[in-house]
Scaffold this active site. Structure first.
Site, PDB file in Angstrom:
ATOM      1  N   LYS A  92      -0.765   7.193  -5.598  1.00  0.00           N
ATOM      2  CA  LYS A  92       0.478   6.431  -5.427  1.00  0.00           C
ATOM      3  C   LYS A  92       1.144   6.086  -6.761  1.00  0.00           C
ATOM      4  CE  LYS A  92      -0.100   4.232  -0.874  1.00  0.00           C
ATOM      5  NZ  LYS A  92      -0.368   2.931  -0.210  1.00  0.00           N
ATOM      6  N   HIS A 128      -8.007  11.319   3.151  1.00  0.00           N
ATOM      7  CA  HIS A 128      -8.072  10.054   3.899  1.00  0.00           C
ATOM      8  C   HIS A 128      -6.941   9.874   4.908  1.00  0.00           C
ATOM      9  CE1 HIS A 128      -5.361   8.598   0.672  1.00  0.00           C
ATOM     10  NE2 HIS A 128      -5.024   7.623   1.494  1.00  0.00           N
ATOM     11  N   ASP A 170      -9.431   1.986   5.864  1.00  0.00           N
ATOM     12  CA  ASP A 170      -8.112   1.802   5.256  1.00  0.00           C
ATOM     13  C   ASP A 170      -7.096   1.328   6.287  1.00  0.00           C
ATOM     14  OD1 ASP A 170      -6.084   1.964   3.297  1.00  0.00           O
ATOM     15  OD2 ASP A 170      -5.554   4.004   3.938  1.00  0.00           O
TER      16      ASP A 170
HETATM   17  P1  C2E Z   1      -0.630   1.820   3.578  1.00  0.00           P
HETATM   18  O1  C2E Z   1       0.372   0.714   3.690  1.00  0.00           O
HETATM   19  O2  C2E Z   1      -1.843   1.530   2.773  1.00  0.00           O
HETATM   20  O3  C2E Z   1      -1.054   2.256   5.037  1.00  0.00           O
HETATM   21  C1  C2E Z   1      -2.144   3.105   5.233  1.00  0.00           C
HETATM   22  C2  C2E Z   1      -2.187   3.621   6.650  1.00  0.00           C
HETATM   23  O4  C2E Z   1      -2.401   2.540   7.549  1.00  0.00           O
HETATM   24  C3  C2E Z   1      -0.884   4.284   7.135  1.00  0.00           C
HETATM   25  O5  C2E Z   1      -0.844   5.639   6.741  1.00  0.00           O
HETATM   26  C4  C2E Z   1      -1.043   4.147   8.655  1.00  0.00           C
HETATM   27  O6  C2E Z   1      -1.938   5.125   9.127  1.00  0.00           O
HETATM   28  C5  C2E Z   1      -1.735   2.804   8.806  1.00  0.00           C
HETATM   29  N1  C2E Z   1      -0.738   1.754   9.049  1.00  0.00           N
HETATM   30  C6  C2E Z   1      -0.243   0.875   8.183  1.00  0.00           C
HETATM   31  N2  C2E Z   1       0.643   0.044   8.781  1.00  0.00           N
HETATM   32  C7  C2E Z   1       0.707   0.431  10.062  1.00  0.00           C
HETATM   33  C8  C2E Z   1       1.457  -0.055  11.192  1.00  0.00           C
HETATM   34  O7  C2E Z   1       2.247  -1.004  11.129  1.00  0.00           O
HETATM   35  N3  C2E Z   1       1.239   0.595  12.374  1.00  0.00           N
HETATM   36  C9  C2E Z   1       0.388   1.631  12.507  1.00  0.00           C
HETATM   37  N4  C2E Z   1       0.235   2.222  13.676  1.00  0.00           N
HETATM   38  N5  C2E Z   1      -0.317   2.114  11.435  1.00  0.00           N
HETATM   39  C10 C2E Z   1      -0.167   1.516  10.255  1.00  0.00           C
HETATM   40  P2  C2E Z   1       0.567   6.376   6.645  1.00  0.00           P
HETATM   41  O8  C2E Z   1       1.443   6.038   7.811  1.00  0.00           O
HETATM   42  O9  C2E Z   1       0.306   7.810   6.398  1.00  0.00           O
HETATM   43  O10 C2E Z   1       1.232   5.748   5.384  1.00  0.00           O
HETATM   44  C11 C2E Z   1       0.764   5.993   4.076  1.00  0.00           C
HETATM   45  C12 C2E Z   1       1.439   5.069   3.126  1.00  0.00           C
HETATM   46  O11 C2E Z   1       2.839   5.276   3.180  1.00  0.00           O
HETATM   47  C13 C2E Z   1       1.251   3.591   3.459  1.00  0.00           C
HETATM   48  O12 C2E Z   1       0.033   3.107   2.919  1.00  0.00           O
HETATM   49  C14 C2E Z   1       2.476   2.970   2.795  1.00  0.00           C
HETATM   50  O13 C2E Z   1       2.278   2.851   1.397  1.00  0.00           O
HETATM   51  C15 C2E Z   1       3.523   4.029   3.022  1.00  0.00           C
HETATM   52  N6  C2E Z   1       4.330   3.748   4.229  1.00  0.00           N
HETATM   53  C16 C2E Z   1       4.088   4.155   5.501  1.00  0.00           C
HETATM   54  N7  C2E Z   1       5.045   3.729   6.328  1.00  0.00           N
HETATM   55  C17 C2E Z   1       5.932   3.036   5.589  1.00  0.00           C
HETATM   56  C18 C2E Z   1       7.154   2.337   5.862  1.00  0.00           C
HETATM   57  O14 C2E Z   1       7.625   2.285   7.003  1.00  0.00           O
HETATM   58  N8  C2E Z   1       7.786   1.737   4.812  1.00  0.00           N
HETATM   59  C19 C2E Z   1       7.279   1.777   3.564  1.00  0.00           C
HETATM   60  N9  C2E Z   1       7.949   1.138   2.564  1.00  0.00           N
HETATM   61  N10 C2E Z   1       6.135   2.426   3.253  1.00  0.00           N
HETATM   62  C20 C2E Z   1       5.473   3.041   4.261  1.00  0.00           C
HETATM   63 FE    FE Z   2      -3.203   6.489   1.488  1.00  0.00          FE
END
Ligand code: C2E
Ligand code: FE
Ligand code: SIN
Ligand code: SIN
Length: 395
Positions: free
Chosen positions: A233, A284, A313
């Site tokens: 990241k 991951h 995670d």
């Molecule tokens: P992260 O915030 O560390 O989230 C890691 C993973 O946790 C996400 O992978 C997703 O699988 C799960 N996760 C987190 N929040 C939610 C949620 O509210 N609902 C559900 N169902 N799952 C959740 P993912 O989606 O591949 O995202 C990877 C990274 O991308 C995230 O790491 C975050 O840094 C970013 N990201 C994802 N969605 C958004 C978003 O809508 N807005 C922003 N600003 N960043 C996002």
């Molecule tokens: Fe990640």
């Protein structure tokens, strides 16, 4: 028992002692093996191995008190052990409490009552004092000159192993600290509670790894490699990483590259932990049903460490607040993860999540408590690194 049998028995014990200590390279384990064996060989009730912390001029030892390991520190010169370390000469007391050099601290801490004490210096290769071997409360009578000779032999046998293990331990600790700090750098911009997330999710990962039947060492490796899962990241622009709302499809595509970036940063490492971290970083976000990224790996094709970290995670991401979402409660998060078993997650790891819920909640609460206690500095640092700093760096 005759003299001859006595000798033979003793030789057998010494040989066993040699074999046991040669087989262990972790300082922690080595010291407890030594203490246990020395106790047996000398018919003593206790054996304490003190090590010299040159930097602080103190002896330290680990003692079990109330089920928890505690570190006892003794300034050089204090107590029988401190005297022995300072002067390099042995001390043999029939009754410790009758000697002015004796220090009550350890007894007070453990609720133990010391009577006879035999303490000799532990000397390294160049005659340098490394620490002190102390045996307490001989089963019958007081320690003899013969006991002293025997203890010297045992200390000589143990010295080089202790020296090596100490070096290994220091290396391991500085290695772990570097890894952890790399991970902090990577997530520093991302979340305000970065350190908390890293600590929690890596503890979850260890618990899940243990529950998935991985051995203690492997589980511990996963714990220490897991904080690097999102190291990629650092290469994601602020405009995407810190965006308060939902990402556009293009932004999300960019975001997905953090897995590849991470594996590139960690690729071809020599260190076992960094290679493990690379495998976790790249995989991951793979999903059990093959719909994940970056490669769409399926089922067992996804390395077990990544299947474990993925659950840890997401579980932690859900129960935490993010710039783009609020925190869920634990049962909601559990329910969601269960609903995604077989789809996003390895069903066996999800089973472990459910069966070890208490342990996970305990870890979560402990982390939150630590933070609430206002340990501002230590809270930013991994538990073990904090311990390390406390013992080795702070004055
Ligand atoms: P992260 O915030 O560390 O989230 C890691 C993973 O946790 C996400 O992978 C997703 O699988 C799960 N996760 C987190 N929040 C939610 C949620 O509210 N609902 C559900 N169902 N799952 C959740 P993912 O989606 O591949 O995202 C990877 C990274 O991308 C995230 O790491 C975050 O840094 C970013 N990201 C994802 N969605 C958004 C978003 O809508 N807005 C922003 N600003 N960043 C996002
Ligand atoms: Fe990640
Ligand atoms: C000391 O004075 O060295 C401590 C004695 C003990 O271990 O109880
Ligand atoms: C341990 O030995 O498990 C602690 C590792 C560390 O020193 O950080």
């Amino acid at each position: 028992m005759g003299r001859r049998q006595d000798l033979e028995k003793r030789q057998a014990l010494l040989a066993q002692f040699g074999r046991l200590i040669a087989a262990e390279k972790r300082l922690d384990n080595l010291l407890s093996i030594i203490a246990g064996e020395v106790r047996k060989i000398l018919s003593a009730d206790r054996c304490t191995v003190y090590l010299l912390d040159n930097y602080k001029g103190e002896l330290w030892t680990k003692v079990a008190s109330g089920g928890e390991d505690q570190i006892l520190r003794l300034p050089l010169g204090r107590g029988v052990a401190g005297f022995v370390a300072k002067t390099g000469s042995a001390v043999n007391l029939r009754d410790g409490y009758r000697d002015s050099r004796f220090s009550y601290e350890l007894d007070e801490l453990t609720g133990y009552k010391t009577k006879s004490v035999l303490a000799i210096p532990l000397k390294g290769a160049e005659g340098r004092v490394l620490g002190v071997f102390e045996v307490l409360n001989k089963t019958k009578g007081a320690f003899t000159e013969e006991d002293e000779g025997l203890l010297r032999i045992l200390a000589t046998m143990a010295a080089s192993f202790i020296e090596n293990a100490t070096l290994y331990d220091e290396l391991r600790r500085s290695h772990l600290e570097t890894i952890y700090r790399m991970a902090l750098v990577a997530e520093f911009r991302d979340q305000k509670d970065t350190a908390r997330h890293l600590r929690r999710m890596s503890r979850f990962a260890e618990i899940l790894a243990r529950g998935s039947g991985l051995g203690r060492d492997r589980a511990e490796d996963i714990r220490y490699a897991a904080p690097l899962h999102d190291v990629g990241k650092v290469a994601i622009p602020d405009s995407i990483l810190l965006k308060p709302g939902a990402l556009t499809p293009q932004e999300y595509e960019e975001m997905k590259k953090h897995t590849i970036y991470g594996s590139q940063m960690l690729a071809n490492a020599e260190s076992r932990l960094l290679r493990l971290a690379a495998s976790i970083a790249v995989a991951h976000h793979e999903r059990y049903d093959g719909t994940g990224y970056p490669y769409g790996l399926k089922g067992e094709k996804i390395p077990i460490e990544a299947r474990i970290v993925s659950v840890a995670d997401v579980f932690d991401a859900l129960v935490s607040k993010r710039v783009y979402k609020g925190a869920w409660d634990i049962d909601e998060a559990m329910k969601y993860l269960s609903s995604q078993a077989d789809k996003l997650f390895d069903p066996r790891v999800v089973d472990v999540l459910e069966s070890r819920k208490n342990e996970l909640v305990e870890a979560l609460e402990e982390e939150n408590r630590l933070l609430a206690q206002g340990e501002a500095f230590e809270a930013r640092i991994h538990e073990t690194e904090a311990q390390f700093l406390k013992h080795h760096l702070k004055t």
